[in-house]
Design a protein around this motif. Structure first.
Motif, PDB file in Angstrom:
ATOM      1  N   ILE A 171      31.354  31.179  39.717  1.00  0.00           N
ATOM      2  CA  ILE A 171      31.630  32.562  39.638  1.00  0.00           C
ATOM      3  C   ILE A 171      30.223  33.112  40.159  1.00  0.00           C
ATOM      4  O   ILE A 171      30.223  33.879  41.109  1.00  0.00           O
ATOM      5  CB  ILE A 171      31.787  32.911  38.360  1.00  0.00           C
ATOM      6  N   SER A 172      29.226  33.075  39.490  1.00  0.00           N
ATOM      7  CA  SER A 172      28.003  33.874  39.926  1.00  0.00           C
ATOM      8  C   SER A 172      27.280  32.652  41.002  1.00  0.00           C
ATOM      9  O   SER A 172      27.294  31.342  40.745  1.00  0.00           O
ATOM     10  CB  SER A 172      27.106  33.974  38.796  1.00  0.00           C
ATOM     11  N   SER A 173      26.739  32.944  41.977  1.00  0.00           N
ATOM     12  CA  SER A 173      26.042  32.471  43.039  1.00  0.00           C
ATOM     13  C   SER A 173      24.598  32.871  43.261  1.00  0.00           C
ATOM     14  O   SER A 173      24.538  34.010  42.726  1.00  0.00           O
ATOM     15  CB  SER A 173      26.950  32.119  44.101  1.00  0.00           C
ATOM     16  N   PRO A 174      23.729  32.136  43.991  1.00  0.00           N
ATOM     17  CA  PRO A 174      22.461  32.812  44.401  1.00  0.00           C
ATOM     18  C   PRO A 174      22.481  34.014  44.946  1.00  0.00           C
ATOM     19  O   PRO A 174      21.642  34.944  44.840  1.00  0.00           O
ATOM     20  CB  PRO A 174      21.588  31.639  45.046  1.00  0.00           C
ATOM     21  N   GLY A 175      23.439  34.130  45.819  1.00  0.00           N
ATOM     22  CA  GLY A 175      23.516  35.630  46.511  1.00  0.00           C
ATOM     23  C   GLY A 175      24.302  36.533  46.051  1.00  0.00           C
ATOM     24  O   GLY A 175      24.232  37.744  46.322  1.00  0.00           O
ATOM     25  N   ARG A 176      24.912  36.466  44.769  1.00  0.00           N
ATOM     26  CA  ARG A 176      25.692  37.228  44.185  1.00  0.00           C
ATOM     27  C   ARG A 176      25.878  36.875  42.586  1.00  0.00           C
ATOM     28  O   ARG A 176      26.777  36.150  42.303  1.00  0.00           O
ATOM     29  CB  ARG A 176      27.177  37.320  44.621  1.00  0.00           C
ATOM     30  N   ARG A 177      24.861  37.341  42.038  1.00  0.00           N
ATOM     31  CA  ARG A 177      24.763  37.051  40.620  1.00  0.00           C
ATOM     32  C   ARG A 177      25.707  38.098  39.893  1.00  0.00           C
ATOM     33  O   ARG A 177      26.074  39.071  40.042  1.00  0.00           O
ATOM     34  CB  ARG A 177      23.412  37.244  40.144  1.00  0.00           C
ATOM     35  N   VAL A 178      26.496  37.423  38.918  1.00  0.00           N
ATOM     36  CA  VAL A 178      27.662  38.107  37.896  1.00  0.00           C
ATOM     37  C   VAL A 178      27.114  38.091  36.539  1.00  0.00           C
ATOM     38  O   VAL A 178      27.334  37.040  35.935  1.00  0.00           O
ATOM     39  CB  VAL A 178      28.878  37.387  38.192  1.00  0.00           C
ATOM     40  N   TYR A 179      26.906  39.215  35.926  1.00  0.00           N
ATOM     41  CA  TYR A 179      26.426  39.146  34.795  1.00  0.00           C
ATOM     42  C   TYR A 179      27.292  40.228  33.819  1.00  0.00           C
ATOM     43  O   TYR A 179      27.823  40.989  34.647  1.00  0.00           O
ATOM     44  CB  TYR A 179      25.012  40.219  34.725  1.00  0.00           C
ATOM     45  N   VAL A 180      27.646  39.905  32.815  1.00  0.00           N
ATOM     46  CA  VAL A 180      28.562  40.580  31.993  1.00  0.00           C
ATOM     47  C   VAL A 180      27.887  41.146  30.539  1.00  0.00           C
ATOM     48  O   VAL A 180      27.114  40.005  30.006  1.00  0.00           O
ATOM     49  CB  VAL A 180      29.572  39.766  31.491  1.00  0.00           C
ATOM     50  N   GLY A 181      28.396  41.839  29.826  1.00  0.00           N
ATOM     51  CA  GLY A 181      27.972  42.387  28.632  1.00  0.00           C
ATOM     52  C   GLY A 181      28.797  41.591  27.615  1.00  0.00           C
ATOM     53  O   GLY A 181      29.934  40.934  28.025  1.00  0.00           O
ATOM     54  N   SER A 182      28.455  41.662  26.242  1.00  0.00           N
ATOM     55  CA  SER A 182      29.091  40.933  25.347  1.00  0.00           C
ATOM     56  C   SER A 182      30.561  41.429  25.136  1.00  0.00           C
ATOM     57  O   SER A 182      31.547  40.888  24.659  1.00  0.00           O
ATOM     58  CB  SER A 182      28.618  41.042  23.879  1.00  0.00           C
ATOM     59  N   ASP A 183      30.732  42.761  25.450  1.00  0.00           N
ATOM     60  CA  ASP A 183      32.142  43.272  25.207  1.00  0.00           C
ATOM     61  C   ASP A 183      33.003  43.119  26.484  1.00  0.00           C
ATOM     62  O   ASP A 183      34.387  43.514  26.877  1.00  0.00           O
ATOM     63  CB  ASP A 183      31.939  45.017  24.969  1.00  0.00           C
ATOM     64  N   ARG A 184      32.495  42.507  27.490  1.00  0.00           N
ATOM     65  CA  ARG A 184      33.312  42.238  28.933  1.00  0.00           C
ATOM     66  C   ARG A 184      33.351  40.860  29.232  1.00  0.00           C
ATOM     67  O   ARG A 184      33.549  40.568  30.416  1.00  0.00           O
ATOM     68  CB  ARG A 184      32.500  43.175  30.208  1.00  0.00           C
ATOM     69  N   ILE A 185      33.149  40.144  28.397  1.00  0.00           N
ATOM     70  CA  ILE A 185      33.365  38.460  28.562  1.00  0.00           C
ATOM     71  C   ILE A 185      34.704  38.133  29.143  1.00  0.00           C
ATOM     72  O   ILE A 185      35.804  38.553  28.348  1.00  0.00           O
ATOM     73  CB  ILE A 185      32.780  37.425  27.363  1.00  0.00           C
ATOM     74  N   PRO A 186      34.899  37.596  30.285  1.00  0.00           N
ATOM     75  CA  PRO A 186      36.455  37.323  30.531  1.00  0.00           C
ATOM     76  C   PRO A 186      36.936  36.090  29.625  1.00  0.00           C
ATOM     77  O   PRO A 186      36.426  35.079  29.195  1.00  0.00           O
ATOM     78  CB  PRO A 186      36.062  36.868  32.074  1.00  0.00           C
ATOM     79  N   ARG A 187      38.506  36.288  29.721  1.00  0.00           N
ATOM     80  CA  ARG A 187      39.090  35.214  29.208  1.00  0.00           C
ATOM     81  C   ARG A 187      39.811  34.366  30.418  1.00  0.00           C
ATOM     82  O   ARG A 187      40.316  34.921  31.225  1.00  0.00           O
ATOM     83  CB  ARG A 187      40.315  35.768  28.333  1.00  0.00           C
ATOM     84  N   VAL A 188      39.598  33.353  30.399  1.00  0.00           N
ATOM     85  CA  VAL A 188      40.141  32.333  31.668  1.00  0.00           C
ATOM     86  C   VAL A 188      41.617  31.764  31.157  1.00  0.00           C
ATOM     87  O   VAL A 188      41.526  31.159  30.095  1.00  0.00           O
ATOM     88  CB  VAL A 188      39.208  31.054  31.928  1.00  0.00           C
ATOM     89  N   LYS A 189      42.530  32.029  32.045  1.00  0.00           N
ATOM     90  CA  LYS A 189      43.835  31.704  31.962  1.00  0.00           C
ATOM     91  C   LYS A 189      44.631  31.975  30.868  1.00  0.00           C
ATOM     92  O   LYS A 189      44.948  31.090  29.957  1.00  0.00           O
ATOM     93  CB  LYS A 189      43.984  30.118  32.403  1.00  0.00           C
ATOM     94  N   GLY A 190      44.111  33.173  30.240  1.00  0.00           N
ATOM     95  CA  GLY A 190      44.673  33.753  28.998  1.00  0.00           C
ATOM     96  C   GLY A 190      44.153  32.937  27.943  1.00  0.00           C
ATOM     97  O   GLY A 190      44.906  33.076  26.783  1.00  0.00           O
ATOM     98  N   GLY A 191      42.886  32.465  27.826  1.00  0.00           N
ATOM     99  CA  GLY A 191      42.251  31.750  26.624  1.00  0.00           C
ATOM    100  C   GLY A 191      42.700  30.267  26.790  1.00  0.00           C
ATOM    101  O   GLY A 191      42.064  29.278  25.948  1.00  0.00           O
ATOM    102  N   TYR A 192      43.329  29.795  27.659  1.00  0.00           N
ATOM    103  CA  TYR A 192      43.486  28.074  27.928  1.00  0.00           C
ATOM    104  C   TYR A 192      42.310  27.576  28.628  1.00  0.00           C
ATOM    105  O   TYR A 192      42.084  26.440  28.419  1.00  0.00           O
ATOM    106  CB  TYR A 192      44.548  27.942  28.895  1.00  0.00           C
ATOM    107  N   GLY A 193      41.684  28.377  29.295  1.00  0.00           N
ATOM    108  CA  GLY A 193      40.351  27.784  30.109  1.00  0.00           C
ATOM    109  C   GLY A 193      39.048  28.306  29.319  1.00  0.00           C
ATOM    110  O   GLY A 193      39.311  28.885  28.254  1.00  0.00           O
ATOM    111  N   ILE A 194      37.938  27.939  29.786  1.00  0.00           N
ATOM    112  CA  ILE A 194      36.707  28.483  29.154  1.00  0.00           C
ATOM    113  C   ILE A 194      35.564  29.115  30.326  1.00  0.00           C
ATOM    114  O   ILE A 194      35.832  28.564  31.617  1.00  0.00           O
ATOM    115  CB  ILE A 194      35.797  27.364  28.707  1.00  0.00           C
TER     116      ILE A 194
END
Length: 132
Positions: free
Chosen positions: A80-103
């Protein structure tokens, strides 16, 4: 020669090894890669991992896990995050992967942790990758 994105290299090696049905995959080691491997083992995506010293180099050897001869436990792995495009999220915006089946694996100020651990600790951070 230096590598621009070692985590992407690790994920690509794992992805390629699972597509070719390899039992193990070896790569140059780092602390971050070791932490990612630890989380993959804790979450049941790999059988195990170990650090091996070969001469002056340290290598990370990952034992891949399969449901049967055909199907890998890791269905998908995405940087997801790469050296050219860092992706930061706050604790309230942490994504769920595949509806909770992934991490989602995050790098926080308290170390590398899964999305679930990060939510419980109330920490945000850099989203390294998704695994499902």
């Amino acid at each position: 020669m230096s590598m621009t994105d070692p985590v992407a290299d690790m994920l690509t090696r794992i992805r390629n090894a699972t597509m070719r049905r390899h039992e193990t995959v070896t790569m140059p080691a780092s602390r971050l890669k070791g932490d990612v491997a630890r989380l993959l083992k804790e979450e049941g995506f790999i059988t195990g991992y170990k650090l091996q010293t070969r001469g002056e180099r340290t290598e990370l050897k990952i034992d891949l896990k399969y449901l049967n001869e055909e199907d890998s436990v890791i269905m998908g792995i995405e940087r997801i995050s790469s050296p050219g495009r860092r992706v930061y999220v706050g604790s309230d915006r942490i994504p769920r992967v595949k509806g909770g089946y992934g991490i989602a694996i995050l790098s926080t100020n308290r170390g590398v942790m899964t999305d679930k651990q990060s939510r419980q600790a109330g920490l945000g951070g850099e989203v390294l990758c998704y695994v499902w």
